[in-house]
Motif scaffolding. Sequence first.
Motif, short mmCIF file in Angstrom:
data_model
loop_
_atom_site.label_atom_id
_atom_site.label_comp_id
_atom_site.label_asym_id
_atom_site.label_seq_id
_atom_site.Cartn_x
_atom_site.Cartn_y
_atom_site.Cartn_z
N THR A 82 0.83 -1.20 0.00
CA THR A 82 0.00 0.00 0.00
C THR A 82 0.86 1.25 0.00
N ARG A 83 1.83 1.29 0.90
CA ARG A 83 2.68 2.49 1.02
C ARG A 83 3.51 2.70 -0.24
N PHE A 95 -1.38 1.66 -11.07
CA PHE A 95 -0.42 2.75 -11.21
C PHE A 95 -0.24 3.06 -12.70
N SER A 134 -6.34 -1.71 -4.24
CA SER A 134 -7.75 -2.04 -4.04
C SER A 134 -7.85 -3.45 -3.48
N VAL A 181 2.91 1.63 -3.45
CA VAL A 181 2.13 2.01 -4.63
C VAL A 181 1.59 3.43 -4.49
N VAL A 182 1.24 3.85 -3.27
CA VAL A 182 0.80 5.23 -3.06
C VAL A 182 1.94 6.20 -3.33
N ALA A 183 3.17 5.82 -2.94
CA ALA A 183 4.33 6.66 -3.21
C ALA A 183 4.61 6.80 -4.70
N HIS A 184 4.08 5.86 -5.50
CA HIS A 184 4.20 5.93 -6.95
C HIS A 184 2.94 6.53 -7.58
N ASP A 185 2.18 7.29 -6.79
CA ASP A 185 0.94 7.93 -7.26
C ASP A 185 -0.08 6.91 -7.74
N GLY A 186 -0.10 5.76 -7.10
CA GLY A 186 -1.10 4.74 -7.43
C GLY A 186 -1.95 4.42 -6.22
N GLU A 187 -2.65 3.31 -6.28
CA GLU A 187 -3.47 2.89 -5.15
C GLU A 187 -3.60 1.38 -5.12
#
Length: 274
Positions: A242-243, A268, A253, A245-251
């Motif tokens: 989670t952390r 992403f 699910s 993929v969020v750091a790569h501007d993704g999410e």
Amino acid sequence: MSKTTPEPSALDRHDEGTPGIGATSSDIQQDYDIEHAARVSAEAAVFMRDRVLSIVSHDLRGPLNAIHSWAHVLERKLASEDPGIARAIAGIRTGVEQQVKLIEDVIDRTRSATRNLVLHQVSAPMQPLIEAEVANIRATVARARNVAIAPQLALDGVSANLDTARFGQAIWALLAYAVETVAAGGTVELLGKIAGGRVEIAAVFAPAPADATPGAAPKTGGIFTETPIDLDNGALPLALPTRVVVAHDGELSDEELVDGRRRIALHFTGRQTG
């Protein structure tokens, strides 16, 4: 007369876990697989620890803020001439400030490394990155639990700007969690596609029943089996993917399908280059 066989020298021996001169390529590959799985497993554990610290930090600040606010109300409402009350309120405020400083110095500082990820992004092809992590999971966690991984990847010629080391860890942790969650002897499907400039990598599996007897814990990567399922709404084991993929501007699910299977996916930005 019995003949004593001389003990092999250090040059002839192949100590467990350390490739020697006599080590074969398969021995070296096995050592690498174990070392890689152990390293990423440790990284995933750090991310889970830091997620717990984040929850603790947040949950402690709530009541402390309330205590501080009520101390201000008491100070305004009660007679300021009473030195005893003034000292009591000052003591409350001092205690709150000490607790906040403790949270900042111990809890928040401990998790600073994962809270502020430093990424070294390069343009990287997705297919070989995923296949390398799948091969490692098969050789370690999946083999230990007799779980099959069925990749269905349509990512030939697809690239993305990634920190390849961190993103490889995210894929590994996602797959390891699926392998440890599915019933022993089951199958985890790994899907990969690109559509509209967005890459999706998904693990689809049927979770073992909650009352099922857990399989033998693998020697490497068995970090998710003892995680409290009610903590962080069950998302704690996915802290690393989670952390990252969020750091790569993704999410990330996480959904339950109509057939009862679970589908966890990383989304992403990517591009078709070939």
